[in-house]
Design a protein around this motif. Structure first.
Motif, PDB file in Angstrom:
ATOM      1  N   LEU A  52       3.998 -19.274  53.006  1.00  0.00           N
ATOM      2  CA  LEU A  52       4.789 -19.492  51.720  1.00  0.00           C
ATOM      3  C   LEU A  52       4.285 -20.622  51.166  1.00  0.00           C
ATOM      4  CD1 LEU A  52       8.341 -19.242  53.565  1.00  0.00           C
ATOM      5  CD2 LEU A  52       7.439 -17.835  51.658  1.00  0.00           C
ATOM      6  N   LYS A  53       3.618 -21.854  52.013  1.00  0.00           N
ATOM      7  CA  LYS A  53       2.981 -22.872  51.274  1.00  0.00           C
ATOM      8  C   LYS A  53       2.058 -22.372  50.414  1.00  0.00           C
ATOM      9  CE  LYS A  53       3.639 -26.209  55.224  1.00  0.00           C
ATOM     10  NZ  LYS A  53       2.864 -26.747  56.083  1.00  0.00           N
ATOM     11  N   TRP A  54       1.061 -21.270  50.898  1.00  0.00           N
ATOM     12  CA  TRP A  54       0.075 -21.131  49.859  1.00  0.00           C
ATOM     13  C   TRP A  54       0.306 -20.212  48.755  1.00  0.00           C
ATOM     14  CZ3 TRP A  54      -4.412 -23.485  49.122  1.00  0.00           C
ATOM     15  CH2 TRP A  54      -4.759 -24.194  50.202  1.00  0.00           C
ATOM     16  N   ALA A  55       1.536 -19.519  48.809  1.00  0.00           N
ATOM     17  CA  ALA A  55       2.027 -18.692  47.791  1.00  0.00           C
ATOM     18  C   ALA A  55       2.617 -20.003  46.701  1.00  0.00           C
ATOM     19  CB  ALA A  55       3.252 -17.866  48.361  1.00  0.00           C
ATOM     20  N   VAL A  56       3.323 -20.879  47.193  1.00  0.00           N
ATOM     21  CA  VAL A  56       3.727 -21.783  46.366  1.00  0.00           C
ATOM     22  C   VAL A  56       2.635 -22.706  45.555  1.00  0.00           C
ATOM     23  CG1 VAL A  56       5.216 -24.093  45.986  1.00  0.00           C
ATOM     24  CG2 VAL A  56       6.012 -22.512  47.395  1.00  0.00           C
ATOM     25  N   VAL A  57       1.494 -23.025  46.330  1.00  0.00           N
ATOM     26  CA  VAL A  57       0.394 -23.322  45.573  1.00  0.00           C
ATOM     27  C   VAL A  57      -0.332 -22.619  44.632  1.00  0.00           C
ATOM     28  CG1 VAL A  57      -2.057 -24.377  45.955  1.00  0.00           C
ATOM     29  CG2 VAL A  57      -0.089 -25.065  47.766  1.00  0.00           C
ATOM     30  N   GLY A  58      -0.230 -21.260  44.858  1.00  0.00           N
ATOM     31  CA  GLY A  58      -1.084 -20.219  44.005  1.00  0.00           C
ATOM     32  C   GLY A  58      -0.014 -20.059  42.768  1.00  0.00           C
ATOM     33  N   PHE A  59       1.144 -20.112  42.711  1.00  0.00           N
ATOM     34  CA  PHE A  59       2.283 -20.170  41.713  1.00  0.00           C
ATOM     35  C   PHE A  59       2.121 -21.124  41.108  1.00  0.00           C
ATOM     36  CE2 PHE A  59       6.197 -20.228  39.762  1.00  0.00           C
ATOM     37  CZ  PHE A  59       6.298 -18.878  39.271  1.00  0.00           C
ATOM     38  N   VAL A  60       2.225 -22.401  41.634  1.00  0.00           N
ATOM     39  CA  VAL A  60       2.106 -23.463  40.695  1.00  0.00           C
ATOM     40  C   VAL A  60       0.815 -23.761  39.949  1.00  0.00           C
ATOM     41  CG1 VAL A  60       2.334 -26.164  40.799  1.00  0.00           C
ATOM     42  CG2 VAL A  60       3.802 -24.709  41.993  1.00  0.00           C
ATOM     43  N   VAL A  61      -0.249 -23.319  40.649  1.00  0.00           N
ATOM     44  CA  VAL A  61      -1.516 -23.475  39.946  1.00  0.00           C
ATOM     45  C   VAL A  61      -1.689 -22.749  38.744  1.00  0.00           C
ATOM     46  CG1 VAL A  61      -4.097 -23.447  40.367  1.00  0.00           C
ATOM     47  CG2 VAL A  61      -2.648 -24.795  41.904  1.00  0.00           C
ATOM     48  N   ALA A  62      -1.441 -21.298  39.189  1.00  0.00           N
ATOM     49  CA  ALA A  62      -1.798 -20.268  38.012  1.00  0.00           C
ATOM     50  C   ALA A  62      -0.503 -20.459  36.837  1.00  0.00           C
ATOM     51  CB  ALA A  62      -1.353 -19.055  38.695  1.00  0.00           C
ATOM     52  N   SER A  63       0.718 -21.073  37.162  1.00  0.00           N
ATOM     53  CA  SER A  63       1.666 -21.507  35.974  1.00  0.00           C
ATOM     54  C   SER A  63       1.002 -22.557  35.193  1.00  0.00           C
ATOM     55  CB  SER A  63       2.657 -21.477  36.538  1.00  0.00           C
ATOM     56  OG  SER A  63       3.779 -21.941  35.459  1.00  0.00           O
ATOM     57  N   ILE A  64       0.588 -23.517  35.727  1.00  0.00           N
ATOM     58  CA  ILE A  64       0.077 -24.779  35.058  1.00  0.00           C
ATOM     59  C   ILE A  64      -1.123 -24.395  34.245  1.00  0.00           C
ATOM     60  CG2 ILE A  64      -1.088 -26.986  35.254  1.00  0.00           C
ATOM     61  CD1 ILE A  64       0.950 -27.612  37.564  1.00  0.00           C
ATOM     62  N   VAL A  94       4.840 -13.184  35.776  1.00  0.00           N
ATOM     63  CA  VAL A  94       4.424 -11.888  36.487  1.00  0.00           C
ATOM     64  C   VAL A  94       2.929 -12.462  37.020  1.00  0.00           C
ATOM     65  CG1 VAL A  94       3.480  -9.694  36.200  1.00  0.00           C
ATOM     66  CG2 VAL A  94       5.595 -10.197  35.065  1.00  0.00           C
ATOM     67  N   LEU A  95       2.043 -12.992  36.252  1.00  0.00           N
ATOM     68  CA  LEU A  95       0.982 -13.316  36.486  1.00  0.00           C
ATOM     69  C   LEU A  95       0.801 -14.649  37.624  1.00  0.00           C
ATOM     70  CD1 LEU A  95      -0.994 -12.934  33.273  1.00  0.00           C
ATOM     71  CD2 LEU A  95      -1.251 -11.402  35.365  1.00  0.00           C
ATOM     72  N   SER A  96       1.715 -15.343  37.621  1.00  0.00           N
ATOM     73  CA  SER A  96       1.856 -16.521  38.535  1.00  0.00           C
ATOM     74  C   SER A  96       2.286 -15.849  39.903  1.00  0.00           C
ATOM     75  CB  SER A  96       2.624 -17.643  38.092  1.00  0.00           C
ATOM     76  OG  SER A  96       2.224 -17.969  36.994  1.00  0.00           O
ATOM     77  N   THR A  97       3.227 -14.980  39.854  1.00  0.00           N
ATOM     78  CA  THR A  97       3.670 -14.303  41.085  1.00  0.00           C
ATOM     79  C   THR A  97       2.541 -13.393  41.791  1.00  0.00           C
ATOM     80  OG1 THR A  97       5.799 -14.125  39.935  1.00  0.00           O
ATOM     81  CG2 THR A  97       5.394 -12.649  41.964  1.00  0.00           C
ATOM     82  N   PHE A  98       1.827 -12.716  41.047  1.00  0.00           N
ATOM     83  CA  PHE A  98       0.566 -12.292  41.421  1.00  0.00           C
ATOM     84  C   PHE A  98      -0.484 -12.888  42.145  1.00  0.00           C
ATOM     85  CE2 PHE A  98      -3.608 -10.393  40.956  1.00  0.00           C
ATOM     86  CZ  PHE A  98      -3.686  -9.435  41.771  1.00  0.00           C
ATOM     87  N   ALA A  99      -0.520 -14.148  41.329  1.00  0.00           N
ATOM     88  CA  ALA A  99      -1.347 -15.296  41.977  1.00  0.00           C
ATOM     89  C   ALA A  99      -0.840 -15.831  43.360  1.00  0.00           C
ATOM     90  CB  ALA A  99      -1.942 -16.367  40.903  1.00  0.00           C
ATOM     91  N   ALA A 100       0.383 -15.917  43.566  1.00  0.00           N
ATOM     92  CA  ALA A 100       1.222 -16.482  44.715  1.00  0.00           C
ATOM     93  C   ALA A 100       0.970 -15.389  45.757  1.00  0.00           C
ATOM     94  CB  ALA A 100       2.415 -16.602  44.287  1.00  0.00           C
ATOM     95  N   LEU A 101       1.109 -14.224  45.464  1.00  0.00           N
ATOM     96  CA  LEU A 101       1.051 -13.132  46.551  1.00  0.00           C
ATOM     97  C   LEU A 101      -0.563 -13.071  46.816  1.00  0.00           C
ATOM     98  CD1 LEU A 101       3.062 -10.340  45.280  1.00  0.00           C
ATOM     99  CD2 LEU A 101       3.543 -11.729  47.096  1.00  0.00           C
TER     100      LEU A 101
END
Length: 114
Positions: A52-64, A94-101
Motif C-alpha cells: 500500500l505504501k508503494w502504491a501510494v508513492v507510485g500514484f502520487v509520483v505518476a500523477s504529479i 487511470v495511468l496513475s492507478t496503473f503506476a500504483a499497481l
C-alpha cells in the motif's frame, strides 16, 4: 542493567521493567518468539502495508509528473476545450492507478525474491 545502543536497535520485543527508572531489558529469545500463525500474520500484514505504501508513492509520483506534463503544454493564446480537460483528468487517474499497481507489484516481487 543497561543495554548497548546496538542491542536496543536490533531487538524488537522489550519487556517491562520492575522500576520505571531502569532501561527496558530485552526478553530472552525463547520467550520472545511468536507462534507460527502470529509470525505469518505479522509477515503478511507487513507485506500488505508495504504494498500500500508503494502504491501510494507510485500514484502520487505518476500523477504529479502527468500534471507537470499537462502544464508544460498549455498555450495561453489557444483555449483548451472543456472535454479535453475532463479527458486529461480521466487519463491521469487511470495511468496513475496503473503506476500504483505496478509499483506495488514490483515491491512485492522484490520482497518475495529477496
Amino acid at each position: 542493567m543497561f543495554c548497548t545502543r546496538a542491542e536496543r536497535v536490533t531487538l524488537i520485543l522489550w519487556s517491562r521493567c520492575a522500576r520505571s527508572d531502569q532501561l527496558k531489558v530485552p526478553l530472552p529469545p525463547e520467550q520472545a518468539r511468536l507462534s507460527p500463525a502470529a509470525s505469518r500474520l505479522n509477515f503478511n500484514g507487513m507485506l500488505i502495508i508495504g504494498c500500500l505504501k508503494w502504491a501510494v508513492v507510485g500514484f502520487v509520483v505518476a500523477s504529479i509528473l502527468m500534471l507537470l506534463y499537462d502544464a508544460t503544454h498549455i498555450h495561453d493564446d489557444i483555449p483548451k476545450p472543456e472535454f479535453k480537460k475532463r479527458q486529461s483528468k480521466r487519463a491521469r487517474a487511470v495511468l496513475s492507478t496503473f503506476a500504483a499497481l505496478f509499483s506495488a507489484l514490483v515491491w512485492l516481487l522484490v520482497q518475495k525474491l529477496d
